[in-house]
Design a protein around this motif. Structure first.
Motif, PDB file in Angstrom:
ATOM      1  N   LYS A 164       0.989  -1.199   0.046  1.00  0.00           N
ATOM      2  CA  LYS A 164       0.148  -0.134  -0.078  1.00  0.00           C
ATOM      3  C   LYS A 164       0.803   1.141   0.120  1.00  0.00           C
ATOM      4  CE  LYS A 164      -3.940  -2.084   2.420  1.00  0.00           C
ATOM      5  NZ  LYS A 164      -4.794  -1.894   3.831  1.00  0.00           N
ATOM      6  N   LEU A 165       1.916   1.209   0.906  1.00  0.00           N
ATOM      7  CA  LEU A 165       2.827   2.436   0.868  1.00  0.00           C
ATOM      8  C   LEU A 165       3.560   2.645  -0.380  1.00  0.00           C
ATOM      9  CD1 LEU A 165       4.300   4.737   2.370  1.00  0.00           C
ATOM     10  CD2 LEU A 165       5.980   2.959   3.235  1.00  0.00           C
ATOM     11  N   LEU A 166       3.859   1.712  -0.940  1.00  0.00           N
ATOM     12  CA  LEU A 166       4.511   1.770  -2.331  1.00  0.00           C
ATOM     13  C   LEU A 166       3.708   2.323  -3.374  1.00  0.00           C
ATOM     14  CD1 LEU A 166       7.074  -1.342  -2.274  1.00  0.00           C
ATOM     15  CD2 LEU A 166       7.625   1.094  -1.925  1.00  0.00           C
ATOM     16  N   MET A 167       2.278   1.867  -3.233  1.00  0.00           N
ATOM     17  CA  MET A 167       1.262   2.450  -4.084  1.00  0.00           C
ATOM     18  C   MET A 167       1.079   3.752  -4.081  1.00  0.00           C
ATOM     19  SD  MET A 167       0.675   0.185  -6.580  1.00  0.00           S
ATOM     20  CE  MET A 167       2.384   0.001  -6.379  1.00  0.00           C
ATOM     21  N   VAL A 168       1.092   4.202  -2.750  1.00  0.00           N
ATOM     22  CA  VAL A 168       0.887   5.609  -2.454  1.00  0.00           C
ATOM     23  C   VAL A 168       2.358   6.475  -3.188  1.00  0.00           C
ATOM     24  CG1 VAL A 168       0.990   7.314  -0.440  1.00  0.00           C
ATOM     25  CG2 VAL A 168      -0.309   5.595  -0.333  1.00  0.00           C
ATOM     26  N   GLN A 169       3.239   5.948  -2.939  1.00  0.00           N
ATOM     27  CA  GLN A 169       4.465   6.577  -3.360  1.00  0.00           C
ATOM     28  C   GLN A 169       4.490   6.740  -5.109  1.00  0.00           C
ATOM     29  OE1 GLN A 169       8.406   5.352  -1.824  1.00  0.00           O
ATOM     30  NE2 GLN A 169       7.354   4.915   0.213  1.00  0.00           N
ATOM     31  N   LEU A 170       4.267   5.589  -5.616  1.00  0.00           N
ATOM     32  CA  LEU A 170       4.300   5.327  -6.999  1.00  0.00           C
ATOM     33  C   LEU A 170       3.166   6.543  -7.813  1.00  0.00           C
ATOM     34  CD1 LEU A 170       5.190   3.804  -9.434  1.00  0.00           C
ATOM     35  CD2 LEU A 170       3.300   2.401  -9.208  1.00  0.00           C
ATOM     36  N   ASP A 171       2.065   6.956  -7.220  1.00  0.00           N
ATOM     37  CA  ASP A 171       1.393   7.935  -7.727  1.00  0.00           C
ATOM     38  C   ASP A 171       2.231   9.260  -7.815  1.00  0.00           C
ATOM     39  OD1 ASP A 171      -0.961   9.595  -8.156  1.00  0.00           O
ATOM     40  OD2 ASP A 171      -0.577  10.507  -6.075  1.00  0.00           O
ATOM     41  N   VAL A 172       3.158   9.495  -6.720  1.00  0.00           N
ATOM     42  CA  VAL A 172       4.064  10.759  -6.778  1.00  0.00           C
ATOM     43  C   VAL A 172       5.019  10.732  -7.612  1.00  0.00           C
ATOM     44  CG1 VAL A 172       5.223  12.420  -5.392  1.00  0.00           C
ATOM     45  CG2 VAL A 172       3.182  11.748  -4.413  1.00  0.00           C
ATOM     46  N   LEU A 173       5.655   9.499  -7.668  1.00  0.00           N
ATOM     47  CA  LEU A 173       6.661   9.369  -8.664  1.00  0.00           C
ATOM     48  C   LEU A 173       6.345   9.299  -9.995  1.00  0.00           C
ATOM     49  CD1 LEU A 173       8.298   6.058  -6.981  1.00  0.00           C
ATOM     50  CD2 LEU A 173       9.449   8.302  -7.150  1.00  0.00           C
ATOM     51  N   LEU A 174       5.151   8.726 -10.468  1.00  0.00           N
ATOM     52  CA  LEU A 174       4.908   8.892 -11.893  1.00  0.00           C
ATOM     53  C   LEU A 174       4.338  10.333 -12.311  1.00  0.00           C
ATOM     54  CD1 LEU A 174       2.878   5.552 -12.516  1.00  0.00           C
ATOM     55  CD2 LEU A 174       5.164   6.447 -13.210  1.00  0.00           C
ATOM     56  N   ALA A 175       4.050  11.400 -11.244  1.00  0.00           N
ATOM     57  CA  ALA A 175       3.640  12.782 -11.270  1.00  0.00           C
ATOM     58  C   ALA A 175       4.803  13.556 -12.036  1.00  0.00           C
ATOM     59  CB  ALA A 175       3.018  13.311 -10.022  1.00  0.00           C
ATOM     60  N   GLY A 176       6.039  12.768 -11.728  1.00  0.00           N
ATOM     61  CA  GLY A 176       7.220  13.546 -12.245  1.00  0.00           C
ATOM     62  C   GLY A 176       7.242  13.176 -13.833  1.00  0.00           C
ATOM     63  N   TYR A 177       6.597  12.321 -14.380  1.00  0.00           N
ATOM     64  CA  TYR A 177       6.276  11.856 -15.819  1.00  0.00           C
ATOM     65  C   TYR A 177       5.206  12.511 -16.511  1.00  0.00           C
ATOM     66  CZ  TYR A 177       9.823   8.035 -15.428  1.00  0.00           C
ATOM     67  OH  TYR A 177      10.802   7.387 -15.044  1.00  0.00           O
ATOM     68  N   VAL A 178       3.908  12.424 -15.837  1.00  0.00           N
ATOM     69  CA  VAL A 178       2.727  12.571 -16.499  1.00  0.00           C
ATOM     70  C   VAL A 178       2.266  14.081 -15.809  1.00  0.00           C
ATOM     71  CG1 VAL A 178       0.320  11.822 -16.710  1.00  0.00           C
ATOM     72  CG2 VAL A 178       2.276  10.483 -16.133  1.00  0.00           C
ATOM     73  N   THR A 179       1.718  15.121 -16.797  1.00  0.00           N
ATOM     74  CA  THR A 179       1.297  16.160 -16.529  1.00  0.00           C
ATOM     75  C   THR A 179      -0.249  15.939 -16.664  1.00  0.00           C
ATOM     76  OG1 THR A 179       3.077  17.396 -17.604  1.00  0.00           O
ATOM     77  CG2 THR A 179       0.972  18.471 -16.980  1.00  0.00           C
ATOM     78  N   GLU A 180      -1.020  16.187 -15.585  1.00  0.00           N
ATOM     79  CA  GLU A 180      -2.414  15.862 -15.614  1.00  0.00           C
ATOM     80  C   GLU A 180      -3.215  17.170 -15.328  1.00  0.00           C
ATOM     81  OE1 GLU A 180      -3.263  13.518 -11.386  1.00  0.00           O
ATOM     82  OE2 GLU A 180      -2.612  12.611 -13.078  1.00  0.00           O
ATOM     83  N   GLN A 181      -4.414  17.355 -15.453  1.00  0.00           N
ATOM     84  CA  GLN A 181      -5.011  18.633 -15.003  1.00  0.00           C
ATOM     85  C   GLN A 181      -5.853  17.907 -13.806  1.00  0.00           C
ATOM     86  OE1 GLN A 181      -5.558  21.417 -16.310  1.00  0.00           O
ATOM     87  NE2 GLN A 181      -4.596  21.077 -18.034  1.00  0.00           N
ATOM     88  N   PRO A 182      -5.643  18.830 -12.619  1.00  0.00           N
ATOM     89  CA  PRO A 182      -6.008  18.583 -11.246  1.00  0.00           C
ATOM     90  C   PRO A 182      -7.943  18.396 -11.338  1.00  0.00           C
ATOM     91  CG  PRO A 182      -4.575  20.704 -11.136  1.00  0.00           C
ATOM     92  CD  PRO A 182      -4.743  20.206 -12.691  1.00  0.00           C
ATOM     93  N   ILE A 183      -8.232  17.653 -10.618  1.00  0.00           N
ATOM     94  CA  ILE A 183      -9.550  17.528 -10.521  1.00  0.00           C
ATOM     95  C   ILE A 183     -10.387  18.371  -9.642  1.00  0.00           C
ATOM     96  CG2 ILE A 183     -11.318  15.849  -9.858  1.00  0.00           C
ATOM     97  CD1 ILE A 183      -9.387  13.890 -10.602  1.00  0.00           C
ATOM     98  N   ALA A 184     -10.975  19.133 -10.005  1.00  0.00           N
ATOM     99  CA  ALA A 184     -11.896  19.965  -9.073  1.00  0.00           C
ATOM    100  C   ALA A 184     -12.577  19.472  -8.075  1.00  0.00           C
ATOM    101  CB  ALA A 184     -12.684  21.138  -9.980  1.00  0.00           C
TER     102      ALA A 184
END
Length: 192
Positions: A164-184
């Motif tokens: 679970k902890l590694l999945m939480v981290q993977l979200d932020v790690l991949l944010a360094g790759y992917v630009t996404e629009q924040p969700i309102a």
């Protein structure tokens, strides 16, 4: 509705991390379990980091990031990366949702997703290798916990917590790759 203010393009990294912690169901008890396994895993840090980098070197697409200009494996680069990976392991054991940890992870993602000028000819480390590395780490951590913990049920609970902890981290790690629009923030349902 969330108490956070919504500002397009601005990410509140600690809030995002809290959302992922809730989304994957990582509990305070599981975080304590992660921290309690620290001595077991740190005792194997050299073995773990070597296994990960040995794995990278088996595949030409990942191996290329660890070669000198003449095509030989760069042992100094590997040693520096192993040291960085051991720092990440310690930071993961000490996991806190604060202003620093998500930025630490984001910096790792950015450094892999956006090559420095001296390696620009190699391009980005493909995001699939980041995902694969987390998977490899999950398996290796589970094996170490199973090997070194006397109680198989406790080893399984610790492995689940680490996953679970590694999945939480993977979200932020991949944010360094992917630009996404924040969700309102979603409007509250009339049924809530």
């Amino acid at each position: 509705m969330s108490n956070r203010s919504y500002v397009p393009g601005i990410v509140d990294w600690p809030a995002r991390m809290r959302e992922m912690v809730e989304f994957v169901g990582l509990t305070p008890d599981e975080l304590e379990l992660v921290q309690s396994t620290g001595p077991i895993l740190l005792a194997h840090a050299d073995e773990l980091t070597s296994a990960i980098y040995d794995h990278f070197l088996k595949f030409p697409e990942s191996r290329q990031f660890f070669l000198t200009e003449d095509g030989a494996v760069d042992p100094e680069r590997i040693d520096r990366r192993k040291h960085s990976l051991a720092r990440w392991l310690q930071a993961s054991i000490d996991f806190r949702i604060d202003e620093e940890f998500p930025v630490f992870l984001l910096a790792i993602g950015l450094s892999h997703g956006h090559p420095p000028t001296h390696r620009a000819h190699l391009g980005s480390v493909p995001a699939r290798f980041m995902i694969g590395t987390i998977s490899f780490a999950q398996t290796a951590l589970a094996q170490l916990l199973n090997q070194d913990m006397d109680d198989p049920a406790a080893a399984m609970r610790a492995s689940v917590a680490w996953n679970k902890l590694l999945m939480v981290q993977l979200d932020v790690l991949l944010a360094g790759y992917v630009t996404e629009q924040p969700i309102a923030p979603a409007a509250e349902s009339p049924h809530s």
